[in-house]
Design a protein around this motif. Structure first.
Motif, PDB file in Angstrom:
ATOM      1  N   ARG A   1       6.831  -9.362  17.467  1.00 34.86           N
ATOM      2  CA  ARG A   1       5.493  -8.760  17.424  1.00 34.86           C
ATOM      3  C   ARG A   1       5.404  -7.689  16.346  1.00 34.86           C
ATOM      4  O   ARG A   1       4.389  -7.590  15.650  1.00 34.86           O
ATOM      5  CB  ARG A   1       5.131  -8.184  18.803  1.00 34.86           C
ATOM      6  N   TRP A   2       6.443  -6.873  16.193  1.00 34.24           N
ATOM      7  CA  TRP A   2       6.430  -5.874  15.127  1.00 34.24           C
ATOM      8  C   TRP A   2       6.450  -6.548  13.757  1.00 34.24           C
ATOM      9  O   TRP A   2       5.777  -6.104  12.823  1.00 34.24           O
ATOM     10  CB  TRP A   2       7.613  -4.915  15.259  1.00 34.24           C
ATOM     11  N   PHE A   3       7.230  -7.627  13.651  1.00 34.71           N
ATOM     12  CA  PHE A   3       7.263  -8.362  12.391  1.00 34.71           C
ATOM     13  C   PHE A   3       5.901  -8.976  12.092  1.00 34.71           C
ATOM     14  O   PHE A   3       5.407  -8.884  10.961  1.00 34.71           O
ATOM     15  CB  PHE A   3       8.331  -9.460  12.463  1.00 34.71           C
ATOM     16  N   LEU A   4       5.280  -9.580  13.080  1.00 32.39           N
ATOM     17  CA  LEU A   4       3.965 -10.178  12.902  1.00 32.39           C
ATOM     18  C   LEU A   4       2.931  -9.124  12.519  1.00 32.39           C
ATOM     19  O   LEU A   4       2.086  -9.345  11.649  1.00 32.39           O
ATOM     20  CB  LEU A   4       3.546 -10.899  14.186  1.00 32.39           C
ATOM     21  N   GLY A   5       3.008  -7.949  13.168  1.00 29.45           N
ATOM     22  CA  GLY A   5       2.080  -6.876  12.834  1.00 29.45           C
ATOM     23  C   GLY A   5       2.256  -6.385  11.406  1.00 29.45           C
ATOM     24  O   GLY A   5       1.279  -6.188  10.671  1.00 29.45           O
ATOM     25  N   GLY A   6       3.508  -6.189  11.006  1.00 28.78           N
ATOM     26  CA  GLY A   6       3.761  -5.734   9.647  1.00 28.78           C
ATOM     27  C   GLY A   6       3.310  -6.740   8.613  1.00 28.78           C
ATOM     28  O   GLY A   6       2.692  -6.387   7.601  1.00 28.78           O
ATOM     29  N   GLN A   7       3.590  -8.011   8.867  1.00 30.56           N
ATOM     30  CA  GLN A   7       3.163  -9.057   7.956  1.00 30.56           C
ATOM     31  C   GLN A   7       1.642  -9.152   7.887  1.00 30.56           C
ATOM     32  O   GLN A   7       1.074  -9.388   6.823  1.00 30.56           O
ATOM     33  CB  GLN A   7       3.746 -10.401   8.386  1.00 30.56           C
ATOM     34  N   SER A   8       0.984  -8.992   9.024  1.00 34.87           N
ATOM     35  CA  SER A   8      -0.481  -9.072   9.054  1.00 34.87           C
ATOM     36  C   SER A   8      -1.103  -8.012   8.154  1.00 34.87           C
ATOM     37  O   SER A   8      -2.016  -8.300   7.360  1.00 34.87           O
ATOM     38  CB  SER A   8      -0.995  -8.915  10.486  1.00 34.87           C
ATOM     39  N   ILE A   9      -0.612  -6.789   8.264  1.00 37.61           N
ATOM     40  CA  ILE A   9      -1.149  -5.690   7.457  1.00 37.61           C
ATOM     41  C   ILE A   9      -0.863  -5.923   5.980  1.00 37.61           C
ATOM     42  O   ILE A   9      -1.742  -5.785   5.119  1.00 37.61           O
ATOM     43  CB  ILE A   9      -0.547  -4.353   7.925  1.00 37.61           C
ATOM     44  N   SER A  10       0.387  -6.293   5.680  1.00 39.13           N
ATOM     45  CA  SER A  10       0.769  -6.505   4.291  1.00 39.13           C
ATOM     46  C   SER A  10      -0.004  -7.649   3.654  1.00 39.13           C
ATOM     47  O   SER A  10      -0.462  -7.550   2.507  1.00 39.13           O
ATOM     48  CB  SER A  10       2.277  -6.780   4.213  1.00 39.13           C
ATOM     49  N   LEU A  11      -0.165  -8.744   4.402  1.00 37.42           N
ATOM     50  CA  LEU A  11      -0.851  -9.913   3.858  1.00 37.42           C
ATOM     51  C   LEU A  11      -2.331  -9.658   3.603  1.00 37.42           C
ATOM     52  O   LEU A  11      -2.906 -10.208   2.662  1.00 37.42           O
ATOM     53  CB  LEU A  11      -0.678 -11.104   4.806  1.00 37.42           C
ATOM     54  N   LEU A  12      -2.952  -8.838   4.433  1.00 38.93           N
ATOM     55  CA  LEU A  12      -4.354  -8.514   4.212  1.00 38.93           C
ATOM     56  C   LEU A  12      -4.534  -7.798   2.882  1.00 38.93           C
ATOM     57  O   LEU A  12      -5.435  -8.112   2.098  1.00 38.93           O
ATOM     58  CB  LEU A  12      -4.899  -7.655   5.354  1.00 38.93           C
ATOM     59  N   GLY A  13      -3.655  -6.840   2.612  1.00 37.55           N
ATOM     60  CA  GLY A  13      -3.733  -6.145   1.333  1.00 37.55           C
ATOM     61  C   GLY A  13      -3.418  -7.064   0.169  1.00 37.55           C
ATOM     62  O   GLY A  13      -4.094  -7.041  -0.864  1.00 37.55           O
ATOM     63  N   SER A  14      -2.398  -7.883   0.328  1.00 40.00           N
ATOM     64  CA  SER A  14      -2.002  -8.785  -0.751  1.00 40.00           C
ATOM     65  C   SER A  14      -3.064  -9.837  -1.044  1.00 40.00           C
ATOM     66  O   SER A  14      -3.169 -10.311  -2.184  1.00 40.00           O
ATOM     67  CB  SER A  14      -0.677  -9.476  -0.397  1.00 40.00           C
ATOM     68  N   ALA A  15      -3.849 -10.229  -0.025  1.00 40.63           N
ATOM     69  CA  ALA A  15      -4.909 -11.211  -0.246  1.00 40.63           C
ATOM     70  C   ALA A  15      -6.027 -10.645  -1.112  1.00 40.63           C
ATOM     71  O   ALA A  15      -6.767 -11.394  -1.761  1.00 40.63           O
ATOM     72  CB  ALA A  15      -5.476 -11.675   1.096  1.00 40.63           C
ATOM     73  N   MET A  16      -6.156  -9.326  -1.141  1.00 39.03           N
ATOM     74  CA  MET A  16      -7.174  -8.692  -1.967  1.00 39.03           C
ATOM     75  C   MET A  16      -6.709  -8.524  -3.407  1.00 39.03           C
ATOM     76  O   MET A  16      -7.518  -8.456  -4.336  1.00 39.03           O
ATOM     77  CB  MET A  16      -7.536  -7.327  -1.385  1.00 39.03           C
ATOM     78  N   SER A  17      -5.409  -8.458  -3.611  1.00 36.91           N
ATOM     79  CA  SER A  17      -4.859  -8.077  -4.907  1.00 36.91           C
ATOM     80  C   SER A  17      -5.185  -9.034  -6.052  1.00 36.91           C
ATOM     81  O   SER A  17      -5.582  -8.570  -7.126  1.00 36.91           O
ATOM     82  CB  SER A  17      -3.341  -7.900  -4.777  1.00 36.91           C
ATOM     83  N   PRO A  18      -5.036 -10.379  -5.893  1.00 37.84           N
ATOM     84  CA  PRO A  18      -5.264 -11.256  -7.060  1.00 37.84           C
ATOM     85  C   PRO A  18      -6.674 -11.160  -7.631  1.00 37.84           C
ATOM     86  O   PRO A  18      -6.851 -11.112  -8.848  1.00 37.84           O
ATOM     87  CB  PRO A  18      -4.976 -12.659  -6.503  1.00 37.84           C
ATOM     88  N   VAL A  19      -7.681 -11.141  -6.747  1.00 31.56           N
ATOM     89  CA  VAL A  19      -9.064 -11.049  -7.220  1.00 31.56           C
ATOM     90  C   VAL A  19      -9.294  -9.709  -7.905  1.00 31.56           C
ATOM     91  O   VAL A  19      -9.861  -9.637  -9.003  1.00 31.56           O
ATOM     92  CB  VAL A  19     -10.049 -11.227  -6.047  1.00 31.56           C
ATOM     93  N   ALA A  20      -8.835  -8.632  -7.272  1.00 26.23           N
ATOM     94  CA  ALA A  20      -9.054  -7.302  -7.835  1.00 26.23           C
ATOM     95  C   ALA A  20      -8.350  -7.133  -9.174  1.00 26.23           C
ATOM     96  O   ALA A  20      -8.918  -6.603 -10.135  1.00 26.23           O
ATOM     97  CB  ALA A  20      -8.557  -6.245  -6.841  1.00 26.23           C
ATOM     98  N   LEU A  21      -7.104  -7.601  -9.258  1.00 23.72           N
ATOM     99  CA  LEU A  21      -6.353  -7.453 -10.498  1.00 23.72           C
ATOM    100  C   LEU A  21      -6.962  -8.304 -11.614  1.00 23.72           C
ATOM    101  O   LEU A  21      -7.109  -7.853 -12.751  1.00 23.72           O
ATOM    102  CB  LEU A  21      -4.894  -7.846 -10.270  1.00 23.72           C
ATOM    103  N   ALA A  22      -7.333  -9.548 -11.279  1.00 27.38           N
ATOM    104  CA  ALA A  22      -7.880 -10.446 -12.300  1.00 27.38           C
ATOM    105  C   ALA A  22      -9.146  -9.885 -12.914  1.00 27.38           C
ATOM    106  O   ALA A  22      -9.270  -9.787 -14.148  1.00 27.38           O
ATOM    107  CB  ALA A  22      -8.140 -11.819 -11.690  1.00 27.38           C
TER     108      ALA A  22
END
Length: 430
Positions: free
Chosen positions: A39-60
């Motif tokens: 559950r802690w791993f899933l929570g950490g991944q959830s938070i990290s992935l949400l931020g990372s999903a924003m990065s390609p569009v913003a950077l491009a």
């Protein structure tokens, strides 16, 4: 350990938990959500992935806003990719040699700090040349992170729980792929991409805090005169190169990834910049995430006995968006094709992760996974750097359509390997 197919390799060396067992502080390794570590791993991944999903569009669009240049966009993205590839194999050795939860918390902390630097440069409207060192350092942390992610599921669950855990993680990843690009597109269009990158930086730091709450079993003490890091890296290569079912898929994705990343991630934003805009491109990427989310939810319950044939055949549809991008399809057709591509890509991803965790010995998972990712990703910089020049010479439409067609065929070639078609997923055990 030479083996002609996956079942032979499984019989000779079970991928059990001899090197790093599933945590017994949680009573049901086959039910991942009952495990506090998962559950802690899933929570950490959830938070990290949400931020990372924003990065390609913003950077491009942040880079395009300053330079209006596909060449600079490819340079910035490649600046992160090359160091990531350079450290992947080392990351596999580290993740199999040390506790994977420790590796994840340290690399997440480093990635958060480097992304914060990228955000500051974008907010200050600095030239993309200043992004290159930070992008490179961020790529190093990615290269150290990915092998640990490939192996840690086998430390947190077992049996039928492996596919359930992979599907749950995929569902979270795909939910963030729906929300993240749309939010990033809106933020980029309103206040600039720097703020979306700043959110990504915060997400890495929060993920590191979650990973710090995980507790995996300690590794068995290393005996005196045991294998060195170099020896363990050689062992990983020996296993990878002996398994035709692994390297056949890796080779196919080397072709697919180079074409897909070159056309979709480089030409895609350039075309969108002149047509549907950042908001429209974000919606298309979100449609892909919606398709992937649907597939990952279904895969929590669905088990295909011999899944690799259907998984690879359906992956050929993943090239459809490239072809439609080349022929100038409307946003509705692009979104529909992206939805289908997301479905088939996620179906393959869950199948591949489950097959790997089932048929590869746990102590080799990160090293073999690093080779899989390294060799399938090495051609990506070539695709990213060459695509703008090929498009300038042959035309955007010709490059996109041709690339899509070749990528589709590449996904069908591994089906010629008999051992690949025979691989089974064990249905027994909860």
């Amino acid at each position: 350990m030479p083996a002609t197919d996956a079942s032979e390799g499984r019989d000779r060396e079970r991928p059990g938990r001899d090197a790093l067992p599933v945590s017994r502080t949680d009573p049901a390794p086959g039910q991942p959500l009952r495990s506090s570590a998962f559950r802690w791993f899933l929570g950490g991944q959830s938070i990290s992935l949400l931020g990372s999903a924003m990065s390609p569009v913003a950077l491009a669009f942040g880079v395009l806003e300053v330079t209006d240049s596909a060449a600079w966009l490819s340079a910035v993205t490649t600046a992160a990719l090359v160091p990531m590839l350079a450290t992947l194999l080392l990351g596999g050795g580290i993740a199999d040699r040390y506790r994977r939860d420790t590796v994840l918390r340290l690399t997440s902390l480093g990635a958060g700090l480097t992304q914060a630097g990228v955000a500051l440069l974008l907010l200050a409207h600095q030239h993309p040349a200043f992004l290159l060192p930070l992008s490179g350092l961020n790529g190093v942390f990615q290269g150290l992170t990915r092998p640990a992610l490939r192996g840690i599921v086998a430390n947190l669950t077992a049996g039928r729980g492996i596919q359930r855990a992979s599907s749950l993680l995929a569902s979270v990843r795909n939910a963030t792929q729906i929300l993240g690009p749309t939010v990033a597109g809106l933020l980029t269009a309103s206040v600039g991409g720097g703020w979306a990158i700043a959110a990504d930086a915060v997400s890495f730091l929060l993920a590191a805090a979650c990973f710090a709450r995980m507790s995996l079993p300690d590794l068995l003490p290393r005996t005196e005169g045991g294998p060195t890091m170099l020896g363990e890296l050689r062992e990983g290569w020996s296993y990878f190169s002996s398994q035709s079912w692994i390297w056949a898929v890796t080779s196919a994705f080397a072709v697919f990834n180079a074409l897909n990343r070159g056309v979709w991630q480089i030409l895609g934003p350039v075309i969108a910049h002149d047509t549907i805009g950042a908001e429209g491109w974000g919606l298309v990427l979100s449609a892909r995430g919606a398709g992937a989310l649907m597939a990952s939810v279904v895969m929590v319950k669905l088990t295909v006995r011999r899944p690799m044939g259907p998984a690879l055949a359906s992956m050929s549809l993943g090239a459809l968006p490239l072809i439609l991008l080349g022929v100038g399809a409307s946003i509705l057709w692009l979104a529909a094709a992206a939805f289908v591509a997301g479905m088939v890509a996620e179906f393959f991803t869950v199948v591949w992760e489950t097959v790997n965790n089932t048929h590869i010995p746990e102590r080799l998972l990160s090293r073999v996974g690093a080779h899989d990712e390294f060799w399938s990703s090495v051609p990506i910089p070539i695709g990213q750097l060459s695509t703008p020049f090929l498009a300038a010479f042959f035309g955007t439409a010709a490059v996109a359509v041709t690339g899509g067609g070749v990528a589709a065929v590449a996904m069908l070639v591994p089906l010629l390997v008999p051992s690949l078609r025979k691989i089974e997923i064990n249905r027994n055990g909860d």
